[in-house]
Design a protein around this motif. Structure first.
Motif, mmCIF file in Angstrom:
data_model
loop_
_atom_site.group_PDB
_atom_site.id
_atom_site.type_symbol
_atom_site.label_atom_id
_atom_site.label_comp_id
_atom_site.label_asym_id
_atom_site.label_seq_id
_atom_site.Cartn_x
_atom_site.Cartn_y
_atom_site.Cartn_z
ATOM 1 N N ILE A 1 78.929 -34.326 -7.111
ATOM 2 C CA ILE A 1 78.959 -35.779 -7.022
ATOM 3 C C ILE A 1 80.350 -36.314 -7.374
ATOM 4 O O ILE A 1 81.006 -35.790 -8.273
ATOM 5 C CB ILE A 1 77.893 -36.389 -7.961
ATOM 6 N N PRO A 2 80.827 -37.322 -6.634
ATOM 7 C CA PRO A 2 82.082 -37.968 -7.019
ATOM 8 C C PRO A 2 81.923 -38.661 -8.366
ATOM 9 O O PRO A 2 80.907 -39.310 -8.625
ATOM 10 C CB PRO A 2 82.309 -39.001 -5.909
ATOM 11 N N VAL A 3 82.928 -38.520 -9.229
ATOM 12 C CA VAL A 3 82.869 -39.070 -10.587
ATOM 13 C C VAL A 3 83.970 -40.098 -10.783
ATOM 14 O O VAL A 3 85.112 -39.891 -10.371
ATOM 15 C CB VAL A 3 83.000 -37.942 -11.632
ATOM 16 N N VAL A 4 83.610 -41.201 -11.424
ATOM 17 C CA VAL A 4 84.580 -42.203 -11.867
ATOM 18 C C VAL A 4 84.545 -42.242 -13.394
ATOM 19 O O VAL A 4 83.504 -42.549 -13.984
ATOM 20 C CB VAL A 4 84.261 -43.594 -11.299
ATOM 21 N N LEU A 5 85.672 -41.905 -14.017
ATOM 22 C CA LEU A 5 85.803 -42.075 -15.463
ATOM 23 C C LEU A 5 86.057 -43.555 -15.692
ATOM 24 O O LEU A 5 87.166 -44.038 -15.511
ATOM 25 C CB LEU A 5 86.960 -41.233 -16.002
ATOM 26 N N THR A 6 85.028 -44.256 -16.059
ATOM 27 C CA THR A 6 85.120 -45.704 -16.044
ATOM 28 C C THR A 6 85.790 -46.236 -17.302
ATOM 29 O O THR A 6 85.734 -45.620 -18.357
ATOM 30 C CB THR A 6 83.731 -46.332 -15.835
ATOM 31 N N HIS A 7 86.468 -47.388 -17.163
ATOM 32 C CA HIS A 7 87.343 -47.989 -18.178
ATOM 33 C C HIS A 7 88.065 -46.910 -18.988
ATOM 34 O O HIS A 7 88.001 -46.853 -20.203
ATOM 35 C CB HIS A 7 86.616 -48.997 -19.068
ATOM 36 N N HIS A 8 88.772 -46.042 -18.273
ATOM 37 C CA HIS A 8 89.389 -44.882 -18.908
ATOM 38 C C HIS A 8 90.442 -45.312 -19.917
ATOM 39 O O HIS A 8 91.251 -46.200 -19.655
ATOM 40 C CB HIS A 8 90.000 -43.956 -17.865
ATOM 41 N N LYS A 9 90.421 -44.641 -21.074
ATOM 42 C CA LYS A 9 91.306 -45.024 -22.174
ATOM 43 C C LYS A 9 91.390 -43.892 -23.183
ATOM 44 O O LYS A 9 90.593 -42.941 -23.140
ATOM 45 C CB LYS A 9 90.777 -46.288 -22.856
ATOM 46 N N ALA A 10 92.345 -44.000 -24.103
ATOM 47 C CA ALA A 10 92.427 -43.126 -25.284
ATOM 48 C C ALA A 10 92.443 -44.051 -26.486
ATOM 49 O O ALA A 10 93.409 -44.795 -26.700
ATOM 50 C CB ALA A 10 93.690 -42.268 -25.235
#
Length: 527
Positions: A240-249
């Protein structure tokens, strides 16, 4: 020429003249002239005109002699596809159907149901939106947390085979009703109690119907690297295509770690995994106060009972202090700011340190943890956490696979103290990060807001300015566009968004609402 063919030729010439006359006097419902056109594909711009009939773009080019009911002279302005918000909290949509806080940013489509919190029952909820006069187009994800709570409540355990099958059937039901995929909130309850196998099995149901997987990762602070690894495994195992949503550290100890997570995304893509990200352009996050509390303390809705036990309370406070020092709290009580406090409105806009001072308490971590417990007992708060590094924000923004998602909740002036992203996400990128800081070029930024996102979602005939495509268009002034919303004064609309067209109708004209609502509920895989 004989007498028999003469009438035929006369008729042919007459018809040709009629067609020629019609083509020269083509009339449009809406005509945009003299604008700098950015088509959403990352190139351009080019100067030209756009003719719109009904809800579609029917002509692009030199339309100088065309007739139209309405003409917009876009000299000096940029014409872009309407912006696509990849991560939106649309929960107040029934009360705020115009979605003005998004519309006036130039957004014409918003994806709701993020962080595992999609609506349920899915089909009936979408049906109810069809008749309320939406200001923008909306689509939704099926929420894992919603389904798990529906089936298992707030229990910290594996689902039984029967429970897992029921959740799988619910995902399938949502996809059949038009969901764009599945979302998880693995940091939140009850999603945090789920194990990898459960998430993979549910994601397979979405994958089978061309859906995507978006995830609020299990951790975005100290456990960020392992959480990204988990998302990559889910992509591989569920295809499945994945979106790392609101990506941050997030958290001081993790600043700079975006270099590692972006390298992980690149490596995964090289071996064939379809991994992307979305991001909001701020160095502060927003969620509930409960994110500072150890998840075990909230399991089963028994928090009040646990904090009444002195031994358990000590453990809970220790966990809160750890999170303030090492994670979301940013090592400083002043980095924790209240946005919505229904039980103590005077706290809205204030920090945890401000609250301690208001109570006459020493601003210590121990006392801060005590008030966090008190806040949760009172019903919780919406909370802004100033715990990210600007350099990470810019690194993630530059990555070619990063799209834009506000993570904003629909807002209206005077209601609470929201994160400024609710009003300013897209203009902030165009004004601050493009014009002022030059982190992105204007064509790059527009592509991340439009064509890239439309392609990820499989939106048909949207996200690009092209003949035959839907007329979702935003016209802005690239010299003046900027966000006005701030962390101290959030309820401010942006500047420089001059016109917004949704499905061929002008909903914003010269920066003001026209009173037209022409948005639609868009269901994936359905007409």
């Amino acid at each position: 020429m004989n007498h028999q063919t003469a009438p035929v030729m006369k008729n042919y010439v007459f018809l040709l003249m009629i067609l020629l006359l019609f083509s020269c006097t083509q009339k449009y419902d809406l005509l945009l002239i003299n604008g700098e056109i950015y088509d959403g594909q990352g190139t351009g711009p080019f100067t030209g005109d756009i003719g719109i009939v009904g809800d579609k773009i029917v002509a692009i080019g030199d339309l100088e002699n065309a007739k139209s009911a309405v003409v917009i002279d876009a000299t000096g302005l940029a014409i872009s596809p309407g912006f696509i918000d990849m991560h939106t909290h649309l929960e107040p949509l029934m009360e705020l159907p115009m979605a003005e806080s998004l519309l006036r940013q130039g957004a014409t489509f918003a994806l709701g149901g993020p962080d595992g919190g999609g609506p349920w029952p899915f089909d009936s909820y979408l049906d109810s939106l069809d008749h309320i006069g939406l200001g923008i187009n909306v689509g939704f994800l099926v929420g894992h947390n919603t389904l798990r709570k529906q089936v298992m409540g707030m229990e910290d355990r594996k689902p039984t085979e029967e429970e897992l099958n029921l959740m799988k059937s619910y995902v399938n039901e949502g996809m059949d009703a038009g969901a764009f995929g599945i979302s998880t909130g693995l940091k939140y309850l009850p999603g945090t109690f789920s194990e990898l196998e459960e998430v993979v099995e549910l994601s397979k149901m979405a994958s089978a119907k061309s859906g995507i997987y978006t995830s609020h990762l299990r951790e975005e602070g100290l456990g960020l690297i392992d959480a990204v690894k988990e998302a990559l495994v889910i992509s591989r195992e569920a295809s499945i295509p994945v979106v790392l949503t609101h990506h941050k550290a997030i958290g001081v100890k993790m600043w700079g770690q975006s270099s590692k997570t972006l390298a992980m995304v690149d490596s995964a893509r090289k071996v064939g995994l379809d991994i992307m990200m979305d991001q909001y352009p701020y160095a502060a996050s927003h969620t509930g106060i409960s994110i500072l509390i150890p998840s075990w303390a909230l399991e089963g809705n028994e928090f009040e009972t646990r904090v009444a036990d002195p031994v358990l309370k000590d453990s809970i406070k220790a966990g809160i202090i750890f999170n303030i020092l090492n994670d979301r709290g940013g090592s400083d009580l002043r980095r924790i700011q209240f946005s919505r406090v229904s039980w103590k409105k005077e706290l809205e806009g204030k920090t945890l340190q401000d609250w301690l001072e208001m109570e006459g308490m020493e601003p210590s971590m121990d006392n801060g943890a005590e008030l966090v417990i008190q806040a949760q007992l009172n019903g919780g708060t919406g909370t802004i956490y100033h715990a990210m590094d600007e350099k990470d924000v810019e690194k993630i923004m530059k990555h070619p696979m990063t799209m834009v998602g506000s993570d904003g909740r629909l807002s209206s002036p005077g209601d609470g103290h929201p994160h400024p992203r609710a009003y300013g996400t897209f203009p902030r990128i165009l004004g601050h990060y493009v014009r002022e800081l030059k982190v992105l070029s204007l064509p790059e930024a527009i592509h991340k807001m439009t064509g890239l996102s439309a392609n990820r979602l499989g939106l048909k005939n949207r996200g690009v300015i092209k003949e035959g495509y839907f007329a979702d268009i935003t016209i802005f002034n690239p010299k003046t566009v900027i966000d006005q919303s701030t962390f101290t004064e959030p309820h401010q609309y942006p500047e420089g968004i001059e016109y917004v067209i949704v499905n061929g109708k002008m909903e914003v004209s010269e920066g003001e609402l026209t009173g037209i609502s022409n948005g639609r509920v868009i269901r994936k895989n359905q007409p």
